[in-house]
Scaffold this motif. Structure first.
Motif, PDB file in Angstrom:
ATOM      1  N   VAL A 298       0.859  -1.178   0.000  1.00  0.00           N
ATOM      2  CA  VAL A 298       0.000   0.000   0.000  1.00  0.00           C
ATOM      3  C   VAL A 298       0.898   1.231   0.000  1.00  0.00           C
ATOM      4  O   VAL A 298       1.738   1.391   0.894  1.00  0.00           O
ATOM      5  N   VAL A 299       0.726   2.096  -1.009  1.00  0.00           N
ATOM      6  CA  VAL A 299       1.553   3.290  -1.144  1.00  0.00           C
ATOM      7  C   VAL A 299       0.677   4.522  -0.895  1.00  0.00           C
ATOM      8  O   VAL A 299      -0.274   4.770  -1.645  1.00  0.00           O
ATOM      9  N   ALA A 300       0.991   5.263   0.159  1.00  0.00           N
ATOM     10  CA  ALA A 300       0.294   6.521   0.416  1.00  0.00           C
ATOM     11  C   ALA A 300       0.928   7.621  -0.438  1.00  0.00           C
ATOM     12  O   ALA A 300       2.151   7.792  -0.430  1.00  0.00           O
ATOM     13  N   THR A 301       0.112   8.351  -1.187  1.00  0.00           N
ATOM     14  CA  THR A 301       0.621   9.417  -2.055  1.00  0.00           C
ATOM     15  C   THR A 301      -0.038  10.743  -1.699  1.00  0.00           C
ATOM     16  O   THR A 301      -1.166  10.785  -1.200  1.00  0.00           O
ATOM     17  N   ARG A 302       0.690  11.817  -2.000  1.00  0.00           N
ATOM     18  CA  ARG A 302       0.129  13.160  -1.810  1.00  0.00           C
ATOM     19  C   ARG A 302       0.831  14.133  -2.739  1.00  0.00           C
ATOM     20  O   ARG A 302       2.052  14.182  -2.801  1.00  0.00           O
ATOM     21  N   ASN A 303       0.034  14.900  -3.487  1.00  0.00           N
ATOM     22  CA  ASN A 303       0.527  15.930  -4.400  1.00  0.00           C
ATOM     23  C   ASN A 303       1.467  15.359  -5.454  1.00  0.00           C
ATOM     24  O   ASN A 303       2.559  15.882  -5.703  1.00  0.00           O
ATOM     25  N   VAL A 304       1.038  14.284  -6.091  1.00  0.00           N
ATOM     26  CA  VAL A 304       1.829  13.662  -7.157  1.00  0.00           C
ATOM     27  C   VAL A 304       1.588  14.421  -8.456  1.00  0.00           C
ATOM     28  O   VAL A 304       0.451  14.725  -8.816  1.00  0.00           O
ATOM     29  N   ARG A 305       2.652  14.720  -9.149  1.00  0.00           N
ATOM     30  CA  ARG A 305       2.577  15.372 -10.448  1.00  0.00           C
ATOM     31  C   ARG A 305       3.260  14.478 -11.490  1.00  0.00           C
ATOM     32  O   ARG A 305       3.930  13.504 -11.143  1.00  0.00           O
ATOM     33  N   ALA A 306       3.100  14.815 -12.759  1.00  0.00           N
ATOM     34  CA  ALA A 306       3.797  14.078 -13.813  1.00  0.00           C
ATOM     35  C   ALA A 306       5.300  14.162 -13.558  1.00  0.00           C
ATOM     36  O   ALA A 306       5.843  15.245 -13.317  1.00  0.00           O
ATOM     37  N   GLY A 307       5.974  13.027 -13.609  1.00  0.00           N
ATOM     38  CA  GLY A 307       7.404  13.006 -13.378  1.00  0.00           C
ATOM     39  C   GLY A 307       7.799  13.055 -11.916  1.00  0.00           C
ATOM     40  O   GLY A 307       8.985  13.144 -11.584  1.00  0.00           O
TER      41      GLY A 307
END
Length: 613
Positions: free
Chosen positions: A517-526
């Motif tokens: 399980v990967v928690a993500t926040r504010n992911v953009r391209a690249g």
């Protein structure tokens, strides 16, 4: 209320019962403050009927006017300001707090400041006031009120979700966008009513919420999950519901950020955004939530520090724009309540203007309450000097002060400014309130993609689960929530921008796991977070990407077997994520925004949300 007014020595000796005084003051206030309905129940428990045939002095029908007439110009100018003070107590003697107060305010502590300058209000921040527990906050509030001859607006920014000033044990609701994902307007009103009651129990009588911005820019760095969504109708319904809810809970509210901050890629704390909407687009996209909030009776509207050329071609920031604050908000939308500026220490309003000019220009534009000038003594003297020079008239000052005083009457702040310090802990963070927050979180989690990996059945797990990604507290809390569902869990924090070593470590830790399980926040391209998900997706264990900020992350998490949007990293939202992952509850949330694809178009449309078969 009467004893407060007598401190000015100008109140007539009317022989009124407590109830009659309150009703007349609230009626006078609603003649000035726009919107809202006079609720008879609000006065029913504040005193009995007039005793016998005791006469009523008919001349005392405008307590706001009485109080205003008793004030000096300096008193009135003080009422135009809301600032923050340092210290966990109103009379703090803490060395650092005293030094900060002297530097910014010219007084040693909050009590000395309000006694000297009689400001309209004080705003709380955790970094300035501690805000440790309900009893401390209530004592701080009471100390400030006791020092003030006119009861204060005591405010904070308790939007919940990503903007929280008062943490646990106060109930931590997931925030605006998760509420939008539930599509439950009644839940939004109920959450605000609970939150308002908790705030008022701590002596906080004004909340800078709800956010009425329509977030149509996925790259928006300052609004995002603070908005209920990207659909004007949805945002309007939820903003109006929260206005009603907060007020029912006992606090005044401020719809923000007028004329709309939802389509900008610049953070107004750091620069001056430009909104390129046409006048027609403003009418269709940005205006409806503010119109709804005004119709619901919002006490305040907060201005935005941004340029909106279609609404004012002078390019003055909206906070300093008469065409926007007076022409549009007052005259066209009919708002007659208090216009409050966003914080005047933000770069967006200081770009091109001196700190001595900003407060004067804001008043000339139509603002009433000046929030957090960077140099209070300078701002205070600037307003006094503007009156002395004739740039501002005292009549103009009176207009704003009357609105501010009327608000204080209408919300019962003048009649009952203090709170019961001993009772605050019983109200704040009760089991019932926490259950309400849990219910909202459970119904907000949105399943965007799933190849059958979810629900993940704990009974079939032998290698356990790896939780990795963004946020030290977030990953730990999510791991604890999964462990509470019966899973063996390991945590590996990789952070906001994992490098090659961190990604390699995560791949190594994923070996032999049944689920990652990967928690993500504010992911953009690249983004390095996108690289982390892609690297883990190449391994043998299925990968679940869980966005704990905006759902726009979903456009960039290539290869994930399942994608979830929680919209929040509040404890209730992380617990709900865990329940959805293991199938303890089914996902029922629906996207309140469009999620665009990296190459253009829409990847997941507004309203999208999968369930379990």
């Amino acid at each position: 209320m009467v004893h407060r007014l007598r401190e000015y020595g100008r109140v007539r000796s009317a022989k009124l019962s407590r109830k009659t005084v309150l009703i007349s003051s609230v009626t006078a206030a609603f003649a000035v403050v726009g919107g809202g309905a006079l609720i008879a129940e609000a006065t029913s428990d504040r005193g009995g009927e007039p005793e016998g045939d005791e006469p009523v002095d008919e001349t005392t029908q405008d307590p706001v006017g009485e109080l205003l007439a008793s004030m000096s110009l300096e008193d009135k100018v003080g009422q135009l300001f809301m600032v923050y003070v340092h210290g966990e107590a109103a009379d703090t003697a803490d060395t650092e707090a005293v030094a900060s107060n002297r530097e910014r305010l010219g007084a040693e502590n909050g009590a000395a400041f309000v006694a000297a300058y009689r400001p309209g209000g004080i705003i709380y921040f955790d970094w300035a006031n501690g805000l440790k527990d309900p009893a401390q906050i209530a004592a701080l509030s009471n100390g400030l009120q006791a020092a003030s001859t006119v009861p204060l607006l005591i405010a904070t920014d308790q939007e919940y979700g990503s903007v929280v000033r008062i943490g646990e044990p106060a109930t931590q609701f997931p925030g605006a966008m998760p509420l939008g994902a539930t599509r439950d307007v009644e839940a939004a009103e109920r959450a605000a009513a609970i939150a308002g009651a908790e705030l008022r129990a701590m002596g906080v009588n004004h909340n800078f919420a709800p956010d009425a911005d329509v977030n149509v820019d996925p790259e928006n760095p300052v609004i995002g999950v603070r908005s209920f969504g990207s659909d004007p109708g949805l945002v309007a319904d939820f903003a109006a519901a929260q206005v009603r809810g907060y007020q029912a809970g006992g606090v005044a509210v401020s719809a923000k950020h007028f004329p709309g901050h939802g389509d900008t890629s610049t953070d107004s704390h750091l620069g001056l955004p430009v909104i390129t909407h046409t006048a027609e687009e403003w009418e269709r996209i940005d205006a409806p939530p503010f119109q709804a909030a005004i119709a619901a009776g919002t006490d305040m509207v907060m201005s935005a520090h941004l340029q909106f050329p279609a609404l004012d071609d002078s390019l003055a920031p909206a906070t300093l724009s008469r065409p926007i604050l007076t022409g549009l908000l007052r005259e066209r939308l009919g708002f007659t309540g208090v216009v409050v500026t966003d914080a005047l220490d933000m770069q967006g309003v200081r770009t091109g203007y001196g700190d001595d000019r900003v407060p004067v220009l804001a008043l000339l534009a139509g603002a009433d309450l000046l929030l957090m000038p960077p140099d209070f003594p300078l701002a205070y003297e600037a307003v006094l000097n503007a009156v002395a020079s004739g740039e501002l008239t005292e009549e103009r000052i009176d207009e704003s002060v009357r609105r501010i005083l009327a608000l204080k009457h209408s919300r019962g702040i003048v009649d009952d400014p203090e709170t019961d310090e001993g009772a605050a802990a019983a109200v704040v963070g009760s089991d019932a309130n926490r259950a309400a927050a849990d219910d909202i979180a459970d119904r907000s989690v949105t399943l965007l993609a799933n190849d059958g990996t979810l629900p993940f059945r704990a009974a079939s797990a032998s290698g356990g689960v790896l939780v990795t990604g963004w946020g030290e507290q977030t990953t730990q809390r999510l791991a604890s929530a999964l462990a509470a569902q019966g899973l063996g869990v390991e945590v590996l924090l990789t952070g906001e921008a994992p490098g090659a070593d961190a990604i390699a470590a995560a791949k190594g830790a994923a070996a032999g796991r049944d689920l990652v399980v990967v928690a993500t926040r504010n992911v953009r391209a690249g983004s390095p977070q996108a690289d982390l998900v892609a690297a883990l997706a190449g391994g043998p264990a299925p990968v679940v990407a869980a966005a704990v900020g905006t759902p726009y992350d979903a456009a960039h998490v290539r290869g994930a077997n399942a994608v979830l949007a929680a919209y929040s990293y509040a404890p209730a939202s992380l617990a709900a994520l865990a329940k959805v992952i293991v199938g303890a509850i089914a996902p029922t949330g629906a996207l309140p925004v469009d999620v665009p694809a990296e190459g253009g178009g829409v990847l997941y449309p507004f309203g999208h949300g999968l369930g379990y078969e």
